[in-house]
Design a protein around this motif. Structure first.
Motif, PDB file in Angstrom:
ATOM      1  N   PHE A 148      64.936  54.392  53.707  1.00 52.58           N
ATOM      2  CA  PHE A 148      65.831  54.311  54.868  1.00 52.58           C
ATOM      3  C   PHE A 148      66.430  55.675  55.200  1.00 52.58           C
ATOM      4  O   PHE A 148      66.434  56.099  56.359  1.00 52.58           O
ATOM      5  CB  PHE A 148      66.936  53.279  54.595  1.00 52.58           C
ATOM      6  CG  PHE A 148      67.916  53.135  55.714  1.00 52.58           C
ATOM      7  CD1 PHE A 148      67.559  52.496  56.887  1.00 52.58           C
ATOM      8  CD2 PHE A 148      69.195  53.656  55.597  1.00 52.58           C
ATOM      9  CE1 PHE A 148      68.466  52.363  57.921  1.00 52.58           C
ATOM     10  CE2 PHE A 148      70.104  53.525  56.628  1.00 52.58           C
ATOM     11  CZ  PHE A 148      69.728  52.879  57.791  1.00 52.58           C
ATOM     12  N   ILE A 149      66.931  56.386  54.196  1.00 48.51           N
ATOM     13  CA  ILE A 149      67.521  57.711  54.426  1.00 48.51           C
ATOM     14  C   ILE A 149      66.462  58.691  54.919  1.00 48.51           C
ATOM     15  O   ILE A 149      66.715  59.505  55.811  1.00 48.51           O
ATOM     16  CB  ILE A 149      68.207  58.212  53.145  1.00 48.51           C
ATOM     17  CG1 ILE A 149      69.444  57.358  52.861  1.00 48.51           C
ATOM     18  CG2 ILE A 149      68.597  59.681  53.262  1.00 48.51           C
ATOM     19  CD1 ILE A 149      70.115  57.648  51.539  1.00 48.51           C
ATOM     20  N   SER A 150      65.253  58.606  54.389  1.00 47.01           N
ATOM     21  CA  SER A 150      64.163  59.480  54.838  1.00 47.01           C
ATOM     22  C   SER A 150      63.824  59.225  56.304  1.00 47.01           C
ATOM     23  O   SER A 150      63.632  60.165  57.084  1.00 47.01           O
ATOM     24  CB  SER A 150      62.921  59.266  53.982  1.00 47.01           C
ATOM     25  OG  SER A 150      63.192  59.554  52.643  1.00 47.01           O
ATOM     26  N   LEU A 151      63.765  57.954  56.681  1.00 44.57           N
ATOM     27  CA  LEU A 151      63.478  57.635  58.081  1.00 44.57           C
ATOM     28  C   LEU A 151      64.588  58.114  59.003  1.00 44.57           C
ATOM     29  O   LEU A 151      64.330  58.580  60.117  1.00 44.57           O
ATOM     30  CB  LEU A 151      63.251  56.134  58.242  1.00 44.57           C
ATOM     31  CG  LEU A 151      61.948  55.594  57.651  1.00 44.57           C
ATOM     32  CD1 LEU A 151      61.924  54.074  57.752  1.00 44.57           C
ATOM     33  CD2 LEU A 151      60.758  56.203  58.355  1.00 44.57           C
TER      34      LEU A 151
ATOM     35  N   ALA B 270      66.331  61.982  63.083  1.00 47.68           N
ATOM     36  CA  ALA B 270      67.287  63.008  63.512  1.00 47.68           C
ATOM     37  C   ALA B 270      66.565  64.296  63.881  1.00 47.68           C
ATOM     38  O   ALA B 270      66.912  64.952  64.870  1.00 47.68           O
ATOM     39  CB  ALA B 270      68.302  63.259  62.408  1.00 47.68           C
ATOM     40  N   CYS B 271      65.558  64.672  63.115  1.00 47.15           N
ATOM     41  CA  CYS B 271      64.801  65.893  63.425  1.00 47.15           C
ATOM     42  C   CYS B 271      64.047  65.746  64.744  1.00 47.15           C
ATOM     43  O   CYS B 271      64.028  66.673  65.555  1.00 47.15           O
ATOM     44  CB  CYS B 271      63.817  66.210  62.305  1.00 47.15           C
ATOM     45  SG  CYS B 271      64.625  66.734  60.783  1.00 47.15           S
ATOM     46  N   GLU B 272      63.447  64.596  64.967  1.00 45.87           N
ATOM     47  CA  GLU B 272      62.735  64.378  66.227  1.00 45.87           C
ATOM     48  C   GLU B 272      63.697  64.382  67.403  1.00 45.87           C
ATOM     49  O   GLU B 272      63.405  64.947  68.456  1.00 45.87           O
ATOM     50  CB  GLU B 272      61.973  63.057  66.170  1.00 45.87           C
ATOM     51  CG  GLU B 272      60.777  63.085  65.251  1.00 45.87           C
ATOM     52  CD  GLU B 272      60.071  61.750  65.180  1.00 45.87           C
ATOM     53  OE1 GLU B 272      60.519  60.807  65.865  1.00 45.87           O
ATOM     54  OE2 GLU B 272      59.082  61.655  64.446  1.00 45.87           O
TER      55      GLU B 272
ATOM     56  N   ASN C 196      66.525  65.981  67.579  1.00 47.36           N
ATOM     57  CA  ASN C 196      66.977  67.350  67.751  1.00 47.36           C
ATOM     58  C   ASN C 196      65.956  68.158  68.543  1.00 47.36           C
ATOM     59  O   ASN C 196      66.318  68.960  69.401  1.00 47.36           O
ATOM     60  CB  ASN C 196      67.236  67.995  66.394  1.00 47.36           C
ATOM     61  CG  ASN C 196      67.977  69.296  66.508  1.00 47.36           C
ATOM     62  OD1 ASN C 196      68.646  69.551  67.492  1.00 47.36           O
ATOM     63  ND2 ASN C 196      67.846  70.129  65.501  1.00 47.36           N
ATOM     64  N   ASP C 197      64.680  67.950  68.281  1.00 44.98           N
ATOM     65  CA  ASP C 197      63.640  68.638  69.041  1.00 44.98           C
ATOM     66  C   ASP C 197      63.674  68.231  70.506  1.00 44.98           C
ATOM     67  O   ASP C 197      63.503  69.060  71.399  1.00 44.98           O
ATOM     68  CB  ASP C 197      62.255  68.348  68.461  1.00 44.98           C
ATOM     69  CG  ASP C 197      62.040  69.036  67.125  1.00 44.98           C
ATOM     70  OD1 ASP C 197      62.792  69.986  66.832  1.00 44.98           O
ATOM     71  OD2 ASP C 197      61.132  68.612  66.375  1.00 44.98           O
ATOM     72  N   LYS C 198      63.903  66.949  70.779  1.00 44.83           N
ATOM     73  CA  LYS C 198      63.963  66.485  72.161  1.00 44.83           C
ATOM     74  C   LYS C 198      65.155  67.094  72.881  1.00 44.83           C
ATOM     75  O   LYS C 198      65.068  67.442  74.050  1.00 44.83           O
ATOM     76  CB  LYS C 198      64.039  64.960  72.205  1.00 44.83           C
ATOM     77  CG  LYS C 198      62.754  64.286  71.840  1.00 44.83           C
ATOM     78  CD  LYS C 198      62.894  62.772  71.899  1.00 44.83           C
ATOM     79  CE  LYS C 198      61.608  62.098  71.446  1.00 44.83           C
ATOM     80  NZ  LYS C 198      61.744  60.647  71.410  1.00 44.83           N
ATOM     81  N   VAL C 199      66.286  67.225  72.200  1.00 50.58           N
ATOM     82  CA  VAL C 199      67.480  67.814  72.818  1.00 50.58           C
ATOM     83  C   VAL C 199      67.231  69.270  73.164  1.00 50.58           C
ATOM     84  O   VAL C 199      67.645  69.757  74.204  1.00 50.58           O
ATOM     85  CB  VAL C 199      68.702  67.660  71.879  1.00 50.58           C
ATOM     86  CG1 VAL C 199      69.868  68.473  72.369  1.00 50.58           C
ATOM     87  CG2 VAL C 199      69.095  66.201  71.770  1.00 50.58           C
ATOM     88  N   ASP C 200      66.521  69.996  72.302  1.00 51.11           N
ATOM     89  CA  ASP C 200      66.231  71.401  72.562  1.00 51.11           C
ATOM     90  C   ASP C 200      65.320  71.571  73.766  1.00 51.11           C
ATOM     91  O   ASP C 200      65.386  72.577  74.462  1.00 51.11           O
ATOM     92  CB  ASP C 200      65.572  72.051  71.335  1.00 51.11           C
ATOM     93  CG  ASP C 200      66.558  72.231  70.195  1.00 51.11           C
ATOM     94  OD1 ASP C 200      67.770  72.188  70.456  1.00 51.11           O
ATOM     95  OD2 ASP C 200      66.105  72.399  69.047  1.00 51.11           O
ATOM     96  N   ARG C 201      64.466  70.588  74.032  1.00 50.41           N
ATOM     97  CA  ARG C 201      63.522  70.700  75.125  1.00 50.41           C
ATOM     98  C   ARG C 201      64.060  70.175  76.445  1.00 50.41           C
ATOM     99  O   ARG C 201      63.394  70.265  77.467  1.00 50.41           O
ATOM    100  CB  ARG C 201      62.236  69.950  74.777  1.00 50.41           C
ATOM    101  CG  ARG C 201      61.414  70.688  73.729  1.00 50.41           C
ATOM    102  CD  ARG C 201      60.150  69.948  73.430  1.00 50.41           C
ATOM    103  NE  ARG C 201      60.452  68.999  72.354  1.00 50.41           N
ATOM    104  CZ  ARG C 201      59.932  67.799  72.240  1.00 50.41           C
ATOM    105  NH1 ARG C 201      59.099  67.355  73.112  1.00 50.41           N
ATOM    106  NH2 ARG C 201      60.252  67.019  71.230  1.00 50.41           N
ATOM    107  N   VAL C 202      65.271  69.630  76.482  1.00 44.64           N
ATOM    108  CA  VAL C 202      65.830  69.063  77.702  1.00 44.64           C
ATOM    109  C   VAL C 202      66.184  70.183  78.666  1.00 44.64           C
ATOM    110  O   VAL C 202      66.745  71.197  78.283  1.00 44.64           O
ATOM    111  CB  VAL C 202      67.080  68.211  77.379  1.00 44.64           C
ATOM    112  CG1 VAL C 202      67.810  67.818  78.648  1.00 44.64           C
ATOM    113  CG2 VAL C 202      66.681  66.978  76.607  1.00 44.64           C
ATOM    114  N   SER C 203      65.871  69.994  79.931  1.00 45.59           N
ATOM    115  CA  SER C 203      66.193  70.986  80.954  1.00 45.59           C
ATOM    116  C   SER C 203      67.691  71.008  81.199  1.00 45.59           C
ATOM    117  O   SER C 203      68.383  69.999  81.079  1.00 45.59           O
ATOM    118  CB  SER C 203      65.469  70.633  82.251  1.00 45.59           C
ATOM    119  OG  SER C 203      65.929  71.443  83.296  1.00 45.59           O
TER     120      SER C 203
END
Length: 85
Positions: A19-22, A27-29, A31-38
């Motif tokens: 559960f913690i690993s998932l 969270a990492c995925e 974070n990547d989406k937030v960085d790519r947001v216009s």
């Protein structure tokens, strides 16, 4: 009986670890989406053309003092400030 308890604890620890690993992967995925947001064009905004507007103080009624307070409050309180001729 104690072997059953130990096996249940091991299974529970594995489930908690999964559960913690998932959560970490999610969270990492995210974070990547937030960085790519216009930024919706804010990165192209010319900040040199932005004007700062100062808002002058407005009159308001002070219910404790039972009178108007502010830069032009005297005329609202009934004080005549017109020049004497």
């Amino acid at each position: 009986m104690t072997e059953m308890v130990i096996l249940k604890q091991i299974k529970m620890n594995k489930i908690i670890f999964i559960f913690i690993s998932l959560l970490a992967i999610t969270a990492c995925e995210f974070n990547d989406k937030v960085d790519r947001v216009s930024t919706s064009g804010l990165d192209t905004l010319n900040w040199d053309s932005v004007d700062v507007v100062e808002i002058e103080e407005q009159d308001y009624y002070d219910s404790v003092q039972h009178k108007w307070v502010g830069p032009r409050a005297d005329r609202l309180n009934g004080v005549d400030l017109s020049p004497v001729e």
